[in-house]
Design a protein around this motif. Structure first.
Motif, PDB file in Angstrom:
ATOM      1  N   TRP A 146       0.957  -1.156   0.097  1.00 36.67           N
ATOM      2  CA  TRP A 146      -0.083  -0.060   0.109  1.00 36.67           C
ATOM      3  C   TRP A 146       0.839   1.286  -0.241  1.00 36.67           C
ATOM      4  O   TRP A 146       0.403   2.352  -0.647  1.00 36.67           O
ATOM      5  N   TRP A 147       2.094   1.170   0.537  1.00 39.01           N
ATOM      6  CA  TRP A 147       2.975   2.350   0.784  1.00 39.01           C
ATOM      7  C   TRP A 147       3.234   2.795  -0.655  1.00 39.01           C
ATOM      8  O   TRP A 147       3.588   4.173  -0.713  1.00 39.01           O
ATOM      9  N   TYR A 149       1.846   2.601  -3.341  1.00 40.15           N
ATOM     10  CA  TYR A 149       0.676   3.468  -3.996  1.00 40.15           C
ATOM     11  C   TYR A 149       0.796   4.852  -3.523  1.00 40.15           C
ATOM     12  O   TYR A 149       0.601   6.154  -4.335  1.00 40.15           O
ATOM     13  N   VAL A 150       0.852   5.173  -2.122  1.00 41.60           N
ATOM     14  CA  VAL A 150       0.890   6.414  -1.588  1.00 41.60           C
ATOM     15  C   VAL A 150       1.963   7.152  -2.093  1.00 41.60           C
ATOM     16  O   VAL A 150       1.832   8.511  -2.498  1.00 41.60           O
ATOM     17  N   LEU A 151       2.996   6.471  -2.110  1.00 39.08           N
ATOM     18  CA  LEU A 151       4.461   7.034  -2.726  1.00 39.08           C
ATOM     19  C   LEU A 151       4.165   7.786  -3.851  1.00 39.08           C
ATOM     20  O   LEU A 151       4.592   8.651  -4.541  1.00 39.08           O
ATOM     21  N   LEU A 153       1.464   8.150  -5.597  1.00 36.80           N
ATOM     22  CA  LEU A 153       0.390   9.354  -5.760  1.00 36.80           C
ATOM     23  C   LEU A 153       1.271  10.746  -5.468  1.00 36.80           C
ATOM     24  O   LEU A 153       0.930  11.786  -5.895  1.00 36.80           O
ATOM     25  N   VAL A 154       2.093  10.523  -4.477  1.00 36.72           N
ATOM     26  CA  VAL A 154       2.739  11.915  -3.755  1.00 36.72           C
ATOM     27  C   VAL A 154       3.746  12.429  -4.915  1.00 36.72           C
ATOM     28  O   VAL A 154       3.497  13.471  -5.013  1.00 36.72           O
TER      29      VAL A 154
END
Length: 543
Positions: A146-147, A149-151, A153-154
């Motif tokens: 999951w991290w 995808y967050v990275l 997106l950022v």
């Protein structure tokens, strides 16, 4: 959707007796050594008939490698039982699958004999490529991805913000350079840029005339101080004639007429969908350029300016600056948003290509069953005799007594129903417990039939029934019914294919039942069902 309870155990309709004969078929009569022949035995019986299929390990010279569960299909008042066997032989040759004995209500029936052939398999090791043993693949850690995808997106949002500020800084300098050009230089530059866009060649005539007349109107507004952008064609022509007299500009009638002719032509193109010919478009462009040059030459080099005119000039300049700033800000936003969308689409395309569309859809867009599976589960006890199960959500108590006929209610001492979802939702779980007033020998097979009849009343269609014994982790025996059905949505009138499992247990004068239903092919729902069934615990009935 109003739920009806799953107990019509004592109100089943009488079944229609079918002709008791056995149909025999096989998927192929010729196969390779070790391959499976699938033998099918089919019979149609009534609901009360007892059918015993053979349990032999060999049928003649062929070995039984798989005895498949009996498929049960409801047909009007009767049942079609389908039993399949997987047979094989490891020596080539011709063989006969002999007739086998089937007992129907203790009466003997025989299947048909079938001839089959087993062929050799040619193996050429010289032409087969040999491969090394693959390395051990390391197991994935439990952190998850999951991290990542967050990275991602950022990073994408940061790139979009960087593009926005870069374009803003670049365009700010450009605005400062363009705002303070002389009106004639600005108009000439914009006319040249208009030709470079090749709008006419692309067939965008309306856009061409809109920009052409805007260039002329902007020049008139900045050079002669007439609110040209807000004026109609008639108002603008009249204002030019007035300004030429007031400012002592030497304008010929032909100049004003040419400007008016092009402006009216543009109005027809924009509002009446007129389509000028190519030579007319060229003439209109030349007329605008000539009008602008003529107006610029006609403006006196020294024009007396009153204080009111000076304030108007300054207001016009500020208006132009704000207009340009607004356009450039919108352009910056469009570029930044477009860049972010492009990067998102590129990233999504990459994951679709490498992981597959289903992976992206379930992990990025989201999947209801996946969210249930990965959410926080609840373990609780429901009803009396108690049923302890683990579910993704807490089951809610429903009043089932209101849905039962009076004859059935007279037999029941206590009944409780707990539900999550409905039959037309992504996932549906129901737990029911019943205690009867008088001693009753509960037939779980009959109870299963009653539950299926209730499901039919609530929209279940084309129900395929399979039945087998079930045992909990504590060793309590019960019956499991499972299969597929079509569920009719009463609102949309559409039908959905669903998979179901029903567990039934009896204790003293109590009946415990669990129903799970979800859309067929939903792998996450299959995992939920397995986890729920593995968690089932039963308590003894209390008086």
């Amino acid at each position: 959707m109003k739920l009806k309870f799953y107990i019509f155990l004592f109100l089943l309709s009488s079944a229609v007796f079918a002709q008791k004969q056995v149909e025999t078929s096989i998927d192929t009569t010729k196969n390779k050594i070790g391959a499976e022949f699938k033998l099918t035995l089919k019979t149609v019986v009534n609901a009360n008939s007892k059918v015993v299929f053979p349990k032999d390990k060999r049928f003649g010279a062929l070995e039984v490698i798989q005895s498949y569960p009996v498929d049960t299909v409801k047909k009007d008042g009767s049942y079609e039982l389908i039993k399949k066997y997987g047979l094989t032989q490891f020596d080539s040759g011709r063989y006969v699958i002999p007739s086998v004995k089937i007992l129907i209500d203790k009466k003997t029936y025989f299947s048909d004999s079938i001839r089959v052939e087993v062929a050799n398999v040619k193996v050429d090791t010289l032409q087969q490529k040999m491969y090394d043993i693959k390395d051990i693949t390391p197991a994935e850690d439990g952190i998850g991805d999951w991290w990542k995808y967050v990275l991602a997106l950022v990073i994408i949002l940061a790139i979009g913000a960087g593009i926005y500020w870069y374009v803003k800084k670049h365009q700010k300098k450009k605005i400062e350079e363009e705002v303070y050009k002389t009106p004639i230089e600005k108009a000439t530059s914009l006319l040249n840029n208009l030709e470079q866009k090749e709008l006419v060649q692309k067939g965008e005539i309306k856009e061409y005339y809109s920009e052409l007349t805007d260039i002329a109107r902007n020049y008139i507004e900045e050079a002669i101080h007439i609110p040209a952008m807000e004026s109609t064609t008639s108002e603008l022509i009249q204002a030019i004639r007035t300004a030429s007299t007031k400012k002592k500009m030497t304008l010929t009638p032909e100049t004003v007429e040419n400007l008016e002719r092009v402006l009216r032509q543009a109005d027809l193109v924009k509002f009446a969908k007129s389509k000028p010919l190519d030579f007319e478009i060229t003439e209109d462009r030349n007329k605008i350029q000539k009008v602008i040059l003529t107006l610029d030459n006609a403006i006196p080099t020294e024009v007396p300016a009153e204080e009111e005119d000076q304030l108007l000039n300054e207001a016009q300049k500020q208006k132009q600056i704000q207009l340009q700033l607004k356009k450039q800000r919108n352009k910056r936003i469009a570029i930044a948003v477009g860049s972010v969308i492009f990067l998102l689409l590129a990233t999504t395309t990459f994951f679709v290509a490498t992981k597959g569309f289903a992976y992206v859809k379930d992990n990025v867009i989201g999947h209801p069953s996946k969210e249930l599976l990965e959410g926080e589960w609840v373990k609780s006890e429901y009803g009396n005799p108690g049923v302890i199960i683990e579910t993704p959500k807490v089951l809610k108590r429903m009043d089932a007594l209101k849905a039962l006929p009076k004859e059935t209610m007279a037999l029941i001492k206590e009944m409780q129903l707990f539900v999550y979802g409905s039959m037309i939702d992504n996932f549906y779980v129901a737990v029911s417990t019943t205690k009867f007033k008088n001693p009753t020998d509960i037939d779980l097979s009959k109870a299963l039939e009653g539950s299926l009849k209730v499901i039919e009343l609530q929209g279940g269609q084309n129900i395929i029934v399979k039945q087998e014994n079930f045992q909990t982790n504590q060793g309590i025996q019960g019956v499991k019914g499972y299969g597929t059905m079509s569920i009719l949505n009463p609102t949309t009138k559409t039908s959905t294919k669903a998979y179901y499992e029903i567990l039934l247990f009896k204790q003293d004068q109590g009946l415990q039942q669990i129903i799970i239903l979800h859309e067929e092919g939903d792998t996450y729902a299959n995992d939920i069902t397995t986890r729920i069934l593995n968690s089932v615990e039963l308590k003894k009935a209390s008086n």
